[in-house]
Scaffold this motif. Structure first.
Motif, short mmCIF file in Angstrom:
data_model
loop_
_atom_site.label_atom_id
_atom_site.label_comp_id
_atom_site.label_asym_id
_atom_site.label_seq_id
_atom_site.Cartn_x
_atom_site.Cartn_y
_atom_site.Cartn_z
N PRO A 124 0.67 -1.16 -0.23
CA PRO A 124 0.18 0.22 -0.16
C PRO A 124 1.15 1.04 -0.15
O PRO A 124 1.78 1.34 0.51
CB PRO A 124 -0.92 0.02 1.34
N ALA A 125 0.20 2.56 -0.48
CA ALA A 125 0.54 3.41 -0.62
C ALA A 125 1.08 4.30 0.44
O ALA A 125 -0.10 4.31 1.69
CB ALA A 125 -0.22 4.74 -1.69
N PRO A 126 2.42 4.95 1.40
CA PRO A 126 2.69 4.78 2.27
C PRO A 126 2.25 5.97 2.53
O PRO A 126 1.91 6.96 2.11
CB PRO A 126 4.44 5.35 2.29
N ALA A 127 2.06 6.59 3.82
CA ALA A 127 0.68 8.08 4.54
C ALA A 127 1.99 8.71 3.90
O ALA A 127 3.02 9.20 3.86
CB ALA A 127 0.68 7.43 6.07
N PRO A 128 1.08 10.04 4.03
CA PRO A 128 1.89 11.25 3.68
C PRO A 128 3.35 11.94 4.96
O PRO A 128 2.35 11.56 5.95
CB PRO A 128 1.34 12.75 3.19
N HIS A 129 4.09 12.36 4.51
CA HIS A 129 4.65 12.17 5.87
C HIS A 129 4.33 14.11 6.52
O HIS A 129 4.81 13.92 8.24
CB HIS A 129 5.98 13.25 5.42
N ARG A 140 3.89 8.96 12.23
CA ARG A 140 4.82 9.95 11.36
C ARG A 140 6.00 11.42 12.23
O ARG A 140 4.52 11.29 13.22
CB ARG A 140 4.42 10.52 10.29
N GLY A 141 7.17 10.98 12.12
CA GLY A 141 7.94 12.37 13.55
C GLY A 141 8.24 13.56 12.46
O GLY A 141 8.78 13.41 11.32
N THR A 142 7.70 14.45 12.83
CA THR A 142 8.12 16.19 11.83
C THR A 142 9.19 16.94 13.12
O THR A 142 8.93 17.57 12.97
CB THR A 142 6.81 16.35 11.35
N GLY A 143 9.06 16.15 14.41
CA GLY A 143 9.77 17.07 15.31
C GLY A 143 10.98 17.31 15.66
O GLY A 143 12.15 16.36 14.49
N VAL A 176 10.66 8.91 16.91
CA VAL A 176 9.29 8.54 16.86
C VAL A 176 9.52 7.36 15.46
O VAL A 176 10.85 6.63 14.76
CB VAL A 176 8.41 9.16 15.60
N ASP A 177 8.58 5.87 16.35
CA ASP A 177 9.64 4.48 15.33
C ASP A 177 8.66 4.75 14.08
O ASP A 177 6.48 5.31 14.44
CB ASP A 177 8.57 3.41 16.40
N THR A 178 8.89 5.39 13.05
CA THR A 178 7.83 5.50 11.28
C THR A 178 7.02 3.67 11.33
O THR A 178 7.20 3.07 11.38
CB THR A 178 7.96 6.14 10.36
N LEU A 179 5.57 4.51 10.89
CA LEU A 179 4.90 2.92 11.03
C LEU A 179 3.58 3.26 9.76
O LEU A 179 2.97 4.38 9.67
CB LEU A 179 4.20 2.75 12.37
N ASP A 180 3.53 1.94 9.27
CA ASP A 180 2.62 2.33 8.35
C ASP A 180 1.73 1.45 8.38
O ASP A 180 1.94 0.02 8.31
CB ASP A 180 3.45 2.52 6.48
N SER A 181 0.00 1.88 7.65
CA SER A 181 -0.63 1.00 8.23
C SER A 181 -0.88 0.37 6.62
O SER A 181 -0.79 0.26 6.06
CB SER A 181 -2.27 1.54 8.97
N GLY A 182 -1.54 -1.37 7.17
CA GLY A 182 -1.58 -1.83 5.62
C GLY A 182 -3.41 -0.98 4.47
O GLY A 182 -3.69 -1.81 3.34
N ASP A 183 -4.05 -0.58 6.02
CA ASP A 183 -5.49 -0.14 5.68
C ASP A 183 -5.11 1.42 5.56
O ASP A 183 -4.71 2.42 6.27
CB ASP A 183 -6.52 -0.58 6.84
#
Length: 233
Positions: A82-87, A166-169, A178-185
């Motif tokens: 699946p496409a990764p979530a936007p940053h 997502r982590g942006t700080g 922040v542990d980057t995590l991508d959901s399959g949904d």
């Protein structure tokens, strides 16, 4: 000789359809069948029969049989990523003012359990500690921002393992992890952790074994609506 070895290896390698199916692949096929039922493409009896077959299937090829006449099977093939979530959050999706403030000054503050997460949460830890546990939270919005400030303190954030994270700080003489995590949904919530750690720490990671119940409830509600429609209620 090398060519002969290569031919033998190609002949001995099983086709993708012959590979043993994993639980994740069975879950993906079951989700497609749930959506097909909700859309009216399958009757309740057809859905029940196919789900039963999915649970018995042993190979990827056997799983494909149950969805090959459905449009979703041609949009996303087995094993596709699946496409990764936007940053960063969608522009205008998150309000400027927080829906909730969690503050710890020379103290500790905890927000956990079954609570409703807003679109923006502010966490302040000044010589103190803040714990924000979203593992059992209700998500009314797909995008949630946790703005964190740790000054000689710590902010700890836990999320369900079936959301995107997502982590942006950043940290200034401190730690921002922040542990980057991508959901399959693709419809799963996305939690953005932003802010500053000044001589302090900000940490966000998934809580294993915890999933967003809202996602499962949403699917069940779609199924219930479809059944009521077919029954004429």
């Amino acid at each position: 000789m090398d060519l002969q070895k290569q031919d033998l290896q190609q002949q001995s390698a099983p086709a993708v359809s012959e590979l043993r199916a994993s639980d994740a692949e069975r879950d993906r096929i079951a989700d497609i069948l749930h959506d097909a039922l909700a859309e009216g493409r399958l009757t309740a009896d057809e859905h029940a029969e196919r789900v039963e077959g999915v649970l018995r299937a042993k190979t990827v090829g056997e799983l494909e049989v149950f969805i090959r006449d459905l449009p979703a099977a041609h949009r996303q093939g087995p094993g596709s990523t699946p496409a990764p979530a936007p940053h960063r959050p969608t522009a205008g999706a998150i309000p400027i003012d927080p829906d909730d403030n969690v503050v710890a000054v020379f103290s500790g503050a905890v927000r956990k359990g079954r609570w409703r997460a807003g679109r923006r949460i502010h966490a302040y830890a000044v010589f103190g500690s803040v714990e924000i546990d979203l593992s059992e939270a209700l998500f009314d919005h797909q995008q949630v921002v946790v703005k964190s400030f740790a000054i000689f303190g710590s902010v700890e954030i836990r999320v369900p393992e079936n959301v995107s994270l997502r982590g942006t700080g950043s940290g200034v003489l401190g730690s921002f992890e922040v542990d980057t995590l991508d959901s399959g949904d693709p419809q799963a919530p996305i939690v953005y952790v932003d802010g500053w750690a000044v001589l302090g720490s900000i940490e966000a990671r998934p809580k294993r074994g915890k999933v967003v119940a809202d996602i499962l409830d949403r699917v069940q509600r779609k199924v219930d609506r479809s059944l009521r429609k077919h029954l004429g209620h």
